[in-house]
Design an enzyme around this catalytic site. Structure first.
Site, PDB file in Angstrom:
ATOM      1  N   ASP A 233      48.938  39.581  40.434  1.00 38.13           N
ATOM      2  CA  ASP A 233      47.722  39.618  39.625  1.00 38.13           C
ATOM      3  C   ASP A 233      48.044  39.300  38.173  1.00 38.13           C
ATOM      4  OD1 ASP A 233      45.210  40.004  38.605  1.00 38.13           O
ATOM      5  OD2 ASP A 233      45.308  42.194  38.674  1.00 38.13           O
ATOM      6  N   LYS A 240      46.371  39.350  31.674  1.00 38.93           N
ATOM      7  CA  LYS A 240      47.059  40.583  31.311  1.00 38.93           C
ATOM      8  C   LYS A 240      48.121  40.316  30.258  1.00 38.93           C
ATOM      9  CE  LYS A 240      46.888  42.718  35.967  1.00 38.93           C
ATOM     10  NZ  LYS A 240      46.240  43.999  35.669  1.00 38.93           N
ATOM     11  N   GLU A 312      39.601  42.168  40.013  1.00 35.34           N
ATOM     12  CA  GLU A 312      39.428  41.278  41.161  1.00 35.34           C
ATOM     13  C   GLU A 312      39.628  41.975  42.494  1.00 35.34           C
ATOM     14  OE1 GLU A 312      43.379  42.122  41.498  1.00 35.34           O
ATOM     15  OE2 GLU A 312      42.321  41.689  39.643  1.00 35.34           O
ATOM     16  N   ARG A 314      38.476  44.735  43.751  1.00 37.05           N
ATOM     17  CA  ARG A 314      37.241  45.216  44.387  1.00 37.05           C
ATOM     18  C   ARG A 314      36.411  44.057  44.963  1.00 37.05           C
ATOM     19  NH1 ARG A 314      35.610  48.072  38.969  1.00 37.05           N
ATOM     20  NH2 ARG A 314      37.890  48.053  38.962  1.00 37.05           N
TER      21      ARG A 314
END
Length: 461
Positions: A233, A240, A312, A314
């Protein structure tokens, strides 16, 4: 690496597990040489201590292991495991009844103390072997250890070697091993089969997104497990920071945990109809990445406003949960490394879970302690429903305000489970941040053993 007990017929050395309060009474029945040896070595039966007892020729004839006080043992799990490395190779057999009756936990901890992730460097040290203690179901404990090792290996493997395709390969290997059926929907076929949010999250990566669907068992109640398989991710266009991205190889920890749980269920031949759904994606950055302020239409038909592409998990879970809900299983569970808010709330050691099913919650809480797999119930707090409703779409994937982030994420997922009364969601960390007994730093199973222990009561098995 094989986490198994020594053969039952082994010529094992006796191991005396003692509390400080019981040491003196044990010494009274020992020869003078043994009493002198214990005194000379300062052995006090403290938690984590161990001592080899030599015979006349200097070779070990027995061993002592400190079990500490009950108060000391309550501060952690797998009390014996901390001292296993201080013993010789053995094999060993526990020669007395353990105070507190936690023999299954300690036997599992002994096996897990032998776990090391050595795929890329180093070697797995040979740990002292234990003969399965009397009264312990050795096959079950070995199954739990092997399933935990699978979870840890999956989470510890870097994304370079554990992308969606590799995660699929692991699921296929389990299907082959246990005679399960498996179907995988990949790439643009996700759109054709109406999994638009899984496709949207994964489409920016050259590693095609997919939905893994494994089925096993033809009798008993229907149990469906859904695991978040975000293999890495970046945060997407809401990129991030480097520090926050550093552990994102573990963002498929939900998938790893449901595969470990599924492995235990199949290996133990539980009478259930098992289904495992894993949306496997990499949340990457490219010209095709989904964007902030996009509105996605889910499999359920609900529209979702994207206010943060880093929320993302969920999204991919929502499409998989919608599919699971269409079948109305008797019990539906989702597991995901979903929110940092859960870590703020309960730290890394507890697995928080959400459910409206009181019987499931009670059974899970009762099973958690004996399974040495701590969980903590969190609330589906209905007054926060309005926080996940943005106004121009049905749902908001990242509500503003920064409060109750784990709860609002759980409420978001619950919107996709409308026809299955028994649903629970686990917002796990799946990572051991610092070494602890039987838990080296790295990937960790959180919840599978407690769930497995609760299933007979919950499903009437």
């Amino acid at each position: 690496m094989t986490l198994t007990f020594a053969p039952a017929g082994s010529d094992a050395l006796p191991l005396h597990v003692l509390e400080p309060a019981g040491l003196e009474a044990w010494l009274e029945d020992q020869p003078e040489a043994t009493r002198a040896w214990v005194a000379a070595n300062g052995f006090q039966a403290d938690l984590g201590s161990a001592l080899m007892i030599p015979g006349p020729d200097g070779r070990p004839v027995a061993g002592l292991m400190g079990y500490g006080t009950e108060a000391a043992r309550r501060r952690g799990r797998f009390a014996l495991a901390g001292a296993v490395g201080r013993l010789g190779q053995g094999p060993w057999r526990i020669a007395n009844n353990l105070p507190g009756g936690r023999i299954e936990e300690e036997a599992l901890g002994w096996l897990l103390a032998g776990y090391r992730f050595a795929r890329y460097a180093g070697r797995v040290p040979e740990m002292p072997q234990l003969v399965a203690p009397e009264g312990v179901d050795a096959a079950r404990i070995e199954t739990l250890a092997a399933s935990e090792a699978l979870i840890r290996d999956l989470v510890n493997t870097p994304a370079s070697d554990m992308g969606p395709e590799e995660l699929e390969a692991v699921a296929r290997s389990l299907a082959t091993q246990f005679g399960a059926a498996i179907e995988v929907t990949t790439g643009d076929a996700l759109l054709e089969q109406n999994f638009p949010m899984i496709h949207a999250v994964g489409r920016a990566s050259p590693r095609a997104p997919r939905l893994i669907d494994l089925r096993w068992g033809a009798r008993g109640p229907r149990l469906t497990l859904v695991g978040k398989g975000v293999c890495f991710d970046t945060g997407g266009l809401n990129l991030k920071s480097g520090a926050s991205m550093g552990l994102m190889k573990k963002d498929m920890g939900g998938a790893a945990n449901v595969l470990g749980l599924a492995r235990s269920i199949m290996a133990l031949d539980l009478p259930v109809q098992l289904r495992v759904l894993i949306p496997a994606v990499e949340n990457s950055v490219s010209g095709s990445a989904f964007r902030p302020q996009d509105i996605l239409t889910s499999r359920k038909g609900l529209t979702v406003e994207i206010n943060n592409t880093d929320a993302e998990g969920r999204l991919v879970l929502a499409d998989a949960l919608a599919l699971a809900d269409e079948e109305k299983p008797d019990l539906l569970l989702s597991m995901a490394t979903l929110t940092g808010a859960a870590r703020v709330a309960v730290g890394p050691d507890l697995a928080p879970f959400y459910t409206g099913d009181e019987a499931f919650a009670a059974a899970l809480s009762r099973a958690s302690g004996p399974a040495a797999d701590p969980v903590w119930r969190m609330p589906f707090w209905d007054p926060y429903e309005e926080k996940i409703e943005p106004g121009i779409a049905d749902l908001d994937n990242a509500p503003a305000g920064g409060m109750a982030g784990s709860i609002t994420a759980a409420l978001f997922l619950r919107r996709f489970v409308t026809d299955t009364p028994r649903y629970a969601h686990f917002d796990i960390y799946s990572w051991q941040p610092a070494p602890a007994t039987a838990r080296p730093k790295g990937g960790l199973g959180q919840g599978p053993r407690a769930i497995l222990a609760a299933l007979p009561e919950v499903l009437g098995l």
